[in-house]
Design an enzyme around this catalytic site. Structure first.
Site, PDB file in Angstrom:
ATOM      1  N   SER A 171      -8.139 -33.028 -41.945  1.00 33.08           N
ATOM      2  CA  SER A 171      -9.392 -33.302 -42.781  1.00 33.08           C
ATOM      3  C   SER A 171      -9.152 -34.778 -43.351  1.00 33.08           C
ATOM      4  CB  SER A 171      -9.358 -32.489 -43.853  1.00 33.08           C
ATOM      5  OG  SER A 171      -9.430 -30.841 -43.288  1.00 33.08           O
ATOM      6  N   HIS A 210      -8.643 -35.001 -48.736  1.00 37.69           N
ATOM      7  CA  HIS A 210      -9.968 -35.385 -48.518  1.00 37.69           C
ATOM      8  C   HIS A 210     -10.449 -36.701 -49.287  1.00 37.69           C
ATOM      9  CE1 HIS A 210     -11.508 -31.133 -47.450  1.00 37.69           C
ATOM     10  NE2 HIS A 210     -10.259 -31.505 -46.723  1.00 37.69           N
TER      11      HIS A 210
END
Length: 296
Positions: free
Chosen positions: A200, A247
């Site tokens: 991610s 993230h």
């Protein structure tokens, strides 16, 4: 009246790439004036040219081979512009199959963890114990079928067009720098015994760079912003157990490196682009050393 209405509608229709009719674009070749998408754009001294005009010669008397087709960021145009994206997806899937086959013993050895014991009488492990490889290997591990499915779909949708626009070397540098930035911020801010894994961070870096690229080309950013907003809402929603640090770290690094990739001046393009990657990597090293000093 009907003909006039049809003509007016055609006048307001967004042009499509002459080589990829399914892709709308607002950019035209500076030589033949045909509309071209990011995959077909070849950086020229003024604006962009299509691959056919570049292969046909620079128009200055030089041989056609004197000017190789280049991407928007200065990379070489390849026959398969999505090759590295396919390779990255293949590696992630292969590692996931190994996880399923071997089990937790494999995942525990390569996931991102600051400093912890996996068993009562086991050794203390983690990045703080010198296992710095976990910053990289955690980028190729996933926690289940849903996790890898969404990550690989995102990688294909976002990564493919971005690879075509940047070129392979720059795209690969962006991917790994963003992933490492996400890992470093997770290591710095997360609890040392809280494991983290997934692609991610790197994918959020691709999101950030895509936004920079779309703004550079004057594309409508609303679809990308909406998609990114949904992902960020999910990231910070309690109960999903998502490492938001990865993230955010990947996104910030992706925006920074992406800006350098698409806005670097032509005469110092390579220096600026890879210099930006080096600066982000230096920040990764500093964050890692600071956290290691805190935990040891």
């Amino acid at each position: 009246m009907e003909e006039a209405a049809a003509a007016a509608q055609d006048a307001h229709r967004v042009p499509v790439c002459y080589r990829h009719p399914d892709r709308e674009t607002g950019v035209r070749c500076t030589r033949c004036e045909r509309p071209i998408c990011p995959e077909c754009m070849v950086s020229a001294s003024v604006g962009f040219q299509c691959p056919e005009c570049v292969r046909g010669g620079s128009g200055t008397g030089h041989a056609p081979t004197a000017s190789q087709p280049r991407t928007l960021a200065g990379g070489t145009v390849m026959a398969d512009p999505r090759l590295l994206t396919k390779v990255l997806i293949g590696i992630n899937l292969a590692v996931f199959l190994v996880q399923l086959s071997v089990g937790d013993s494999f995942t525990n050895h390569f996931e991102l963890i600051g400093r912890a014991q996996y068993s009562l009488f086991g050794p203390v492990e983690g990045i703080a114990e010198g296992q710095y490889y976990r910053l990289l290997t955690a980028m190729f591990l996933h926690g289940g079928y849903t996790h890898i499915l969404f990550n690989m779909l995102s990688l294909w949708w976002i990564g493919g067009p971005l690879e075509a626009a940047l070129g392979r070397a720059r795209y690969l540098a962006l991917y790994f720098v963003s992933g490492l930035a996400g890992s470093a911020l997770t290591y710095l801010l997360a609890e040392p015994n809280m494991p983290s894994l997934g692609a991610s961070g790197a994918i959020f870096g691709l999101f950030g760079a895509t936004g920079v690229l779309m703004r550079r080309l004057n594309y409508d950013l609303r679809p990308l912003v909406a998609l990114l907003a949904i992902n960020l809402i999910i990231t910070f929603t309690p109960g999903f157990n998502i490492a938001w640090q990865a993230h955010i770290g990947g996104l910030v690094a992706g925006v920074a490196v992406g800006y350098a990739m698409v806005h670097a001046p032509r005469e110092r393009r390579t220096l600026v682009q890879y210099g930006a990657c080096a600066v982000v990597l230096a920040v990764v090293v500093v964050l890692t050393l600071v956290r290691t000093a805190q935990l040891t």
